[in-house]
Design an enzyme around this catalytic site. Structure first.
Site, PDB file in Angstrom:
ATOM      1  N   ASP A   1       1.417  -0.904  -0.030  1.00 12.78           N
ATOM      2  CA  ASP A   1      -0.126  -0.164   0.012  1.00 12.78           C
ATOM      3  C   ASP A   1       1.067   1.396   0.346  1.00 12.78           C
ATOM      4  OD1 ASP A   1      -1.706   2.338   0.762  1.00 12.78           O
ATOM      5  OD2 ASP A   1      -3.215   1.061   1.521  1.00 12.78           O
ATOM      6  N   HIS A   2       1.164   1.607  -1.348  1.00 19.93           N
ATOM      7  CA  HIS A   2       2.492   2.629  -1.051  1.00 19.93           C
ATOM      8  C   HIS A   2       1.889   4.114  -0.333  1.00 19.93           C
ATOM      9  CE1 HIS A   2      -0.174   4.571  -3.811  1.00 19.93           C
ATOM     10  NE2 HIS A   2       0.467   6.144  -3.896  1.00 19.93           N
TER      11      HIS A   2
ATOM     12  N   HIS B   1      -6.007   2.505   0.940  1.00 18.97           N
ATOM     13  CA  HIS B   1      -4.540   4.075   1.347  1.00 18.97           C
ATOM     14  C   HIS B   1      -5.556   4.514   2.754  1.00 18.97           C
ATOM     15  CE1 HIS B   1      -2.635   3.073  -2.570  1.00 18.97           C
ATOM     16  NE2 HIS B   1      -3.672   3.428  -2.917  1.00 18.97           N
TER      17      HIS B   1
HETATM   18  C1  BG6 Z   1      -3.724   4.616  -6.180  1.00 15.38           C
HETATM   19  C2  BG6 Z   1      -4.991   4.896  -6.798  1.00 15.38           C
HETATM   20  O1  BG6 Z   1      -3.787   3.179  -5.842  1.00 15.38           O
HETATM   21  O2  BG6 Z   1      -3.054   5.873  -5.661  1.00 15.38           O
HETATM   22  C3  BG6 Z   1      -5.271   5.838  -7.977  1.00 15.38           C
HETATM   23  O3  BG6 Z   1      -5.560   3.869  -7.707  1.00 15.38           O
HETATM   24  C4  BG6 Z   1      -4.616   7.073  -7.330  1.00 15.38           C
HETATM   25  O4  BG6 Z   1      -6.322   5.932  -8.425  1.00 15.38           O
HETATM   26  C5  BG6 Z   1      -3.256   7.240  -6.750  1.00 15.38           C
HETATM   27  O5  BG6 Z   1      -4.654   8.191  -8.259  1.00 15.38           O
HETATM   28  C6  BG6 Z   1      -2.752   8.373  -5.472  1.00 15.38           C
HETATM   29  O6  BG6 Z   1      -1.698   8.575  -5.567  1.00 15.38           O
HETATM   30  P1  BG6 Z   1      -0.683   9.385  -4.752  1.00 15.38           P
HETATM   31  O7  BG6 Z   1       0.480   8.457  -4.255  1.00 15.38           O
HETATM   32  O8  BG6 Z   1      -0.616  10.159  -6.298  1.00 15.38           O
HETATM   33  O9  BG6 Z   1      -1.407  10.153  -3.793  1.00 15.38           O
END
Ligand code: BG6
Length: 484
Positions: free
Chosen positions: A172-173, A235
């Site tokens: 989960d980044h 997230h």
């Molecule tokens: C991803 C989603 O996991 O996270 C995307 O699938 C979203 O829809 C993205 O845009 C958002 O990531 P970040 O790091 O740009 O906030």
């Protein structure tokens, strides 16, 4: 600190994630001296590339996505790259991969599945078939892990038939973002917050992940998911867990994940009886965003039947001693007014004011943890307005901007997470039972929406979402942070 010698295999190496995130992250870790001398990155896709063709491809991706690319580091990095053509559908090429990997069996072996989840099972089965899953092996999975509890179970079963749970890294980044880790530092490396971190002192919490972009080139996937599955299931619930969990006994992976799991299990269910009151779905219509006119979601998709939500706001409650009665307002959406992700912890008002009316309004303290952009932590406190004019009070931010406090490049989440995979540290990765518990809360909401005659409420692109989302908090006598 250098990590142990490794072979990292990237499936989907010509895809968007590899171009935008993985290659740049790996380049930076290499340039910072974290990769051991013989670390290899074995890239695989369906195209007919030689090693050198792929290096050219990777070079272009890096030129596009890395600021201040250093020519010498670039050369050193490109040398690590190998290419194997694999057609996952026909299973052709897995033997070639095995030949390369078998050149050395005593190093860490990580398989990164940067492909759609429908391919996870086939890849794992084939890795098992050609015998490359040894004790040093581990696998990295990207979301979405299923589209509901049942499909997540099936997926986890297939991967689990080849890899043990301690070898499975579910990314989960958001957990790799610097400010998200800082949330743990803030809570557990300071004595100040913990005594106040409960229902007696906190009025409510807001978690907002707002994006100004639309669904981009991903409308096909997005339409099968929607904001609840795409952002909240993973997230946002992970952020909620880090805010709400009990202090884990250590940073050990299972200690942290045990505590997060308890939070997920304590989420009060939202079902067909309460969904209408506690959730708001929205879908963007044409409007203006990021400086120009933009079409609505349905026009972008080319299908005016879709009921997929591009915005969701929820009022969640955690039914336990610490949080009983404290709403957690969660909100995320595409094409909103601004790109901003933040956690707002709103403290309760002072119990009694000793100041007279001239002092002005005393605003309750608020802690804001900003994930992006402008990462930082801000504590809003009351002070006396300077000057001899009497006791006038004013709210000021005690501000900690990371960009100003640390003059270093803010590493991308993937840099930290990929290195954690090599180190074998699962603290920032989701355990299987967490995924299950998150779906167990999401599934009834999704089912309630499916059964409802309502459709998502339209909102103009470039705004903060449908007015019903504002009403969701105003009904409780509160406001979203940006409206204050
Ligand atoms: C991803 C989603 O996991 O996270 C995307 O699938 C979203 O829809 C993205 O845009 C958002 O990531 P970040 O790091 O740009 O906030």
């Amino acid at each position: 600190i250098e990590v142990d010698e490794f072979d990292l295999v990237v499936f989907g190496a010509s895809g968007d994630l590899a171009n935008r995130k993985l290659l740049p992250a790996l380049y930076h870790r290499d340039a910072d001296g974290q990769m051991p001398e013989n670390a290899r990155i074995i890239c695989s896709a369906r195209r007919d590339y030689s090693d050198d063709d792929y290096r050219d491809y990777a070079k272009k991706a890096l030129q596009e996505h890395v600021k201040d690319l250093d020519a010498e580091h670039l050369q050193q990095f490109l040398k690590r790259l190998r290419y194997v053509k694999i057609d996952i559908a026909t299973a052709e090429g897995f033997e070639d991969l095995s030949t390369i990997l078998d050149e050395r069996t005593d190093v860490i072996r990580a398989f990164y599945l940067a492909v759609g989840p429908d391919l996870f099972g086939t890849i794992c089965e084939n890795l098992g078939r050609v015998g490359v899953v040894n004790d040093n092996a581990r696998v990295v999975m990207e979301k979405p892990i299923g589209k509901d509890g049942a499909s997540a179970k099936a997926l986890n079963d297939t991967v689990g038939a080849v890899f043990d749970e301690h070898q499975i890294f579910r990314i989960d980044h958001y957990l790799g973002k610097e400010t998200v880790q800082n949330l743990m530092a803030l809570r557990f490396a300071n004595a100040l917050f913990e005594p106040l971190w409960n229902a007696a002192h906190i009025d409510h919490v807001q978690i907002t992940v707002a994006e100004s972009l639309g669904t981009g080139g991903r409308a096909g996937y997005y339409d099968t998911a929607g904001a609840l599955r795409d952002m909240v299931q993973n997230h946002i619930l992970q952020l909620l867990c880090l805010v709400a969990m009990e202090p884990p006994e250590s940073m050990n992976a299972d200690s942290v994940r045990d505590e997060k799991l308890k939070v997920l299990k304590a989420l009060a269910p939202i079902d067909e009886h309460s969904a209408e009151k506690l959730t708001v779905r929205g879908q963007y219509r044409a409007g203006a965003s990021a400086g120009g006119a933009v079409p609505g979601y349905l026009e972008e998709l080319g299908n005016d039947e879709s009921r997929t939500e591009t915005f969701v706001a929820l009022k969640a409650e955690i039914a336990n001693w610490r949080w009983a009665g404290v709403p957690f307002y969660l909100r995320t959406g595409k094409r909103l007014a601004q790109r901003v992700s933040e956690i707002v912890v709103q403290f309760r008002p002072i119990p009694h004011s000793i100041f007279d009316a001239e002092a002005g309004v005393i605003t309750a303290n608020r802690l804001i943890i900003r994930l992006q952009p402008d990462e930082g932590v801000q504590m809003q406190v009351m002070i006396k307005d300077p000057g001899p004019g009497g006791m006038r009070l004013r709210q000021v931010p005690l501000d900690m901007s990371f960009a100003e406090a640390f003059k270093v490049r803010n590493p991308d989440a993937y840099e930290r997470l990929i290195m954690d995979v090599i180190r074998g540290n699962q603290t920032l990765f989701m355990r299987r039972d967490e995924v299950d518990a998150a779906w167990a809360w999401i599934d009834p909401i999704q089912a309630a929406w499916a059964a409802s005659k309502d459709t998502p409420k339209g909102y103009t692109a470039g705004t903060w979402g449908p007015s019903a989302a504002i009403a969701l908090v105003e009904r409780d006598g509160r406001t979203w942070a940006e409206d204050d």
